[in-house]
Write a protein that holds these residues in place. Structure first.
Motif, PDB file in Angstrom:
ATOM      1  N   GLN A  60       0.803  -1.229   0.000  1.00 14.09           N
ATOM      2  CA  GLN A  60       0.000   0.000   0.000  1.00 14.09           C
ATOM      3  C   GLN A  60       0.834   1.275   0.000  1.00 14.09           C
ATOM      4  N   ASP A  61       1.627   1.467   1.044  1.00 16.96           N
ATOM      5  CA  ASP A  61       2.259   2.766   1.292  1.00 16.96           C
ATOM      6  C   ASP A  61       3.150   3.238   0.149  1.00 16.96           C
ATOM      7  N   ILE A  62       3.932   2.328  -0.427  1.00 20.91           N
ATOM      8  CA  ILE A  62       4.896   2.745  -1.454  1.00 20.91           C
ATOM      9  C   ILE A  62       4.197   3.211  -2.726  1.00 20.91           C
ATOM     10  N   SER A  63       3.014   2.696  -3.018  1.00 23.64           N
ATOM     11  CA  SER A  63       2.273   3.138  -4.202  1.00 23.64           C
ATOM     12  C   SER A  63       1.482   4.410  -3.923  1.00 23.64           C
ATOM     13  N   ARG A  64       1.038   4.568  -2.684  1.00 25.78           N
ATOM     14  CA  ARG A  64       0.257   5.757  -2.322  1.00 25.78           C
ATOM     15  C   ARG A  64       1.083   7.032  -2.356  1.00 25.78           C
ATOM     16  N   VAL A  65       2.374   6.922  -2.088  1.00 23.75           N
ATOM     17  CA  VAL A  65       3.187   8.122  -1.910  1.00 23.75           C
ATOM     18  C   VAL A  65       3.207   8.982  -3.173  1.00 23.75           C
ATOM     19  N   ASP A  66       3.196   8.351  -4.353  1.00 23.43           N
ATOM     20  CA  ASP A  66       3.180   9.124  -5.597  1.00 23.43           C
ATOM     21  C   ASP A  66       2.060   8.686  -6.540  1.00 23.43           C
ATOM     22  N   ASN A  67       1.139   7.853  -6.011  1.00 17.25           N
ATOM     23  CA  ASN A  67       0.005   7.347  -6.800  1.00 17.25           C
ATOM     24  C   ASN A  67       0.447   6.621  -8.066  1.00 17.25           C
ATOM     25  N   VAL A  68       1.605   5.977  -8.006  1.00 17.40           N
ATOM     26  CA  VAL A  68       2.093   5.148  -9.106  1.00 17.40           C
ATOM     27  C   VAL A  68       2.123   3.704  -8.609  1.00 17.40           C
ATOM     28  N   GLU A  69       1.358   2.844  -9.267  1.00 23.41           N
ATOM     29  CA  GLU A  69       1.271   1.446  -8.841  1.00 23.41           C
ATOM     30  C   GLU A  69       2.618   0.755  -8.998  1.00 23.41           C
ATOM     31  N   LYS A  70       3.023   0.037  -7.968  1.00 22.88           N
ATOM     32  CA  LYS A  70       4.320  -0.647  -8.001  1.00 22.88           C
ATOM     33  C   LYS A  70       4.123  -2.141  -7.760  1.00 22.88           C
ATOM     34  N   SER A  71       5.012  -2.920  -8.334  1.00 23.37           N
ATOM     35  CA  SER A  71       4.932  -4.371  -8.195  1.00 23.37           C
ATOM     36  C   SER A  71       5.326  -4.802  -6.793  1.00 23.37           C
ATOM     37  N   PRO A  72       4.419  -5.400  -6.025  1.00 20.70           N
ATOM     38  CA  PRO A  72       4.774  -5.859  -4.671  1.00 20.70           C
ATOM     39  C   PRO A  72       5.966  -6.820  -4.682  1.00 20.70           C
ATOM     40  N   ASP A  73       6.043  -7.690  -5.696  1.00 19.15           N
ATOM     41  CA  ASP A  73       7.158  -8.639  -5.759  1.00 19.15           C
ATOM     42  C   ASP A  73       8.488  -7.916  -5.933  1.00 19.15           C
ATOM     43  N   LYS A  74       8.484  -6.886  -6.776  1.00 19.22           N
ATOM     44  CA  LYS A  74       9.726  -6.130  -7.008  1.00 19.22           C
ATOM     45  C   LYS A  74      10.101  -5.288  -5.779  1.00 19.22           C
ATOM     46  N   VAL A  75       9.096  -4.721  -5.120  1.00 21.18           N
ATOM     47  CA  VAL A  75       9.363  -3.943  -3.898  1.00 21.18           C
ATOM     48  C   VAL A  75       9.978  -4.849  -2.833  1.00 21.18           C
ATOM     49  N   ARG A  76       9.389  -6.029  -2.647  1.00 27.16           N
ATOM     50  CA  ARG A  76       9.914  -6.958  -1.645  1.00 27.16           C
ATOM     51  C   ARG A  76      11.336  -7.397  -2.010  1.00 27.16           C
ATOM     52  N   ALA A  77      11.565  -7.671  -3.295  1.00 29.94           N
ATOM     53  CA  ALA A  77      12.903  -8.082  -3.734  1.00 29.94           C
ATOM     54  C   ALA A  77      13.921  -6.965  -3.496  1.00 29.94           C
ATOM     55  N   LEU A  78      13.519  -5.717  -3.764  1.00 25.35           N
ATOM     56  CA  LEU A  78      14.425  -4.592  -3.530  1.00 25.35           C
ATOM     57  C   LEU A  78      14.726  -4.440  -2.041  1.00 25.35           C
ATOM     58  N   MET A  79      13.700  -4.545  -1.203  1.00 27.99           N
ATOM     59  CA  MET A  79      13.913  -4.410   0.238  1.00 27.99           C
ATOM     60  C   MET A  79      14.795  -5.541   0.771  1.00 27.99           C
ATOM     61  N   ARG A  80      14.635  -6.731   0.229  1.00 23.55           N
ATOM     62  CA  ARG A  80      15.508  -7.843   0.631  1.00 23.55           C
ATOM     63  C   ARG A  80      16.950  -7.580   0.202  1.00 23.55           C
ATOM     64  N   SER A  81      17.100  -7.006  -0.973  1.00 21.12           N
ATOM     65  CA  SER A  81      18.439  -6.689  -1.461  1.00 21.12           C
ATOM     66  C   SER A  81      19.106  -5.639  -0.573  1.00 21.12           C
ATOM     67  N   ILE A  82      18.334  -4.631  -0.160  1.00 17.17           N
ATOM     68  CA  ILE A  82      18.868  -3.618   0.771  1.00 17.17           C
ATOM     69  C   ILE A  82      19.273  -4.294   2.076  1.00 17.17           C
ATOM     70  N   ALA A  83      18.422  -5.206   2.565  1.00 16.04           N
ATOM     71  CA  ALA A  83      18.713  -5.918   3.815  1.00 16.04           C
ATOM     72  C   ALA A  83      20.000  -6.725   3.699  1.00 16.04           C
ATOM     73  N   ARG A  84      20.204  -7.368   2.556  1.00 16.37           N
ATOM     74  CA  ARG A  84      21.429  -8.156   2.355  1.00 16.37           C
ATOM     75  C   ARG A  84      22.658  -7.266   2.243  1.00 16.37           C
ATOM     76  N   ASN A  85      22.444  -6.007   1.843  1.00 16.69           N
ATOM     77  CA  ASN A  85      23.554  -5.067   1.673  1.00 16.69           C
ATOM     78  C   ASN A  85      23.556  -3.981   2.748  1.00 16.69           C
ATOM     79  N   LEU A  86      22.926  -4.279   3.877  1.00 17.17           N
ATOM     80  CA  LEU A  86      22.825  -3.308   4.970  1.00 17.17           C
ATOM     81  C   LEU A  86      24.219  -2.902   5.447  1.00 17.17           C
ATOM     82  N   SER A  87      24.378  -1.629   5.772  1.00 18.56           N
ATOM     83  CA  SER A  87      25.641  -1.092   6.307  1.00 18.56           C
ATOM     84  C   SER A  87      26.783  -1.158   5.293  1.00 18.56           C
ATOM     85  N   THR A  88      26.452  -1.248   3.990  1.00 16.92           N
ATOM     86  CA  THR A  88      27.482  -1.221   2.947  1.00 16.92           C
ATOM     87  C   THR A  88      27.178  -0.076   1.984  1.00 16.92           C
TER      88      THR A  88
END
Length: 420
Positions: free
Chosen positions: A200-228
């Motif tokens: 919900q929140d990530i699409s509401r911020v600019d009213n542009v629909e985003k792929s939940p699968d891609k958002v989750r994959a990006l957030m996981r990638s950030i988590a794997r690269n945390l503090s780098t």
């Protein structure tokens, strides 16, 4: 609603209201903005109230000044639902010519074209974060950063936070509603937060629909690269390694949206004057606004963290950065990281407005202290102190038991002993 735990933002808000006609409190959803603002407000307008939202929006479109009527300071909660309120507040502050008139709260940065005036000189901004360990009463606060800046002498303290407890605190996060909760319930709350961001929140911020699968994959990638210092290209490749194809512009737009809803907050690089001409790295370090987000999006628990100390180390560094940012806010300072092309680095550099600075290395265990201290001293020696001044102190932020000053002058301070 449970007992209100005092926040560092309480005093920052009080000072901001004394200086400006209105104060905008920004920060992630669920970090306690409304509760903190309510402590200072004399009247409140809840824009998200489902019983009144339609009439509020109608009033905003016809005569927005009606929504501003009430005792001051008046809290306008989630003001961005009716963006016209920004200009109405600015105009009213001009008309009244008094400080402390309004408090605005928002969980998303509005688009640049939503407000016709920046509010400079009338509306000051206050960044609110999730709770530090000192605010949640998990740190005993025996070591003060301000004291280290003002009067760095020998110190002592005992860390009340065991390694097992530390893992629980990282997974729980600094969300006010989770303080004192059962650990499993606290972890569940962060998972719910992540799901809301993704769907919900990530699409509401600019009213542009985003792929939940891609958002989750990006957030996981950030988590794997945390503090780098992972670049957007690195994140993109990491996502593609997880069978999620995505274009570079999409990665960039998704990261921007995550930043606007305060889910990610990168740590910028410090650019001091150096003795030598060694080129500096200018890439920011990747961080979520709270390390519990990384735990939730990776689908791991506190117990799992205790079995993977490599991941634990990155999560601990992110926890330290979260707390140091809150404490830097309290001192009117800013937090950075430093790295040059030779690989010399400092995990955190705390810089006060008057130019004083201190360098911090984050190390969980004592077996790394000697190397960390050597690195800090080498780093301090590379800074042009004629221009930058000498460091006020050098500190290893740890998960060990005792706070003390080493023979080489470097402080060892457990995170569970720290306060502003």
């Amino acid at each position: 609603m449970g007992e209100y735990l005092p926040r560092i933002a309480d005093q920052l808000l009080k000072k901001a209201l004394q200086a400006s006609g209105a104060v905008l409190i920004e920060g992630p959803k669920w970090c306690g903005k409304t509760r903190t603002a309510s402590q200072a407000a004399k009247s409140v307008l809840f824009m998200q109230d489902p019983d009144k939202q339609a009439s509020h929006l109608q009033a905003a479109s016809i005569k927005p000044s009606l929504l501003l009527e009430g005792d001051s300071p008046r809290l306008l909660d989630e003001w961005q639902i009716a963006p016209i309120l920004w200009d109405a507040v600015r105009f009213t502050v001009d008309q009244r010519d008094k400080t402390g008139q309004f408090i605005l709260t928002g969980s998303a940065v509005p688009a640049d074209n939503m407000t016709s005036h920046t509010g400079t000189g009338r509306i000051s901004r206050l960044r609110m974060r999730t709770m530090s360990l000192y605010e949640s009463k998990d740190s005993n606060g025996t070591i003060s950063i301000l004291d280290l800046f003002e009067n760095p002498n020998d110190l002592s303290g005992i860390n009340p936070v065991s390694i097992e407890k530390l893992a629980t605190l990282i997974a729980r996060g600094g969300w006010p509603a989770s303080i004192g909760s059962d650990p499993e319930i606290a972890e569940r709350r962060v998972q719910d937060y992540v799901d809301a961001v993704i769907h919900q929140d990530i699409s509401r911020v600019d009213n542009v629909e985003k792929s939940p699968d891609k958002v989750r994959a990006l957030m996981r990638s950030i988590a794997r690269n945390l503090s780098t210092e992972a670049s957007l290209t690195t994140l993109k490749k990491d996502m593609e390694g997880s069978d999620e194809s995505i274009s570079a512009p999409t990665v960039s737009s998704y990261m921007n949206a995550l930043s606007r809803i305060f889910v990610v907050e990168d740590l910028p690089a410090w650019n001091p004057s150096l003795r030598s001409k060694t080129p500096l790295r200018t890439s920011p370090k990747r961080h979520f606004t709270d390390p519990s987000i990384a735990i939730a999006v990776m689908g791991i628990s506190a117990k799992r963290l205790l079995k993977d100390f490599n991941t634990f180390g990155y999560m601990f560094e992110s926890l330290c950065i979260r707390d140091l940012r809150v404490y830097a806010d309290a001192l009117g300072g800013n937090l950075y990281h430093f790295r040059d092309k030779t690989g010399l680095e400092s995990d955190a550099v705390l810089v006060l407005r008057d130019g004083r600075w201190a360098a911090v290395e984050v190390k969980m265990g004592a077996n790394e202290f000697d190397l960390a201290a050597e690195n800090l001293l080498k780093f301090a020696n590379r800074i042009d102190t004629d221009k930058m001044g000498n460091p006020s102190f050098l500190m290893i932020l740890s998960a060990t038991e005792f706070a003390y000053k080493r023979e080489d002058g470097v402080y060892v301070v457990p995170l569970g002993c720290l306060k502003p």
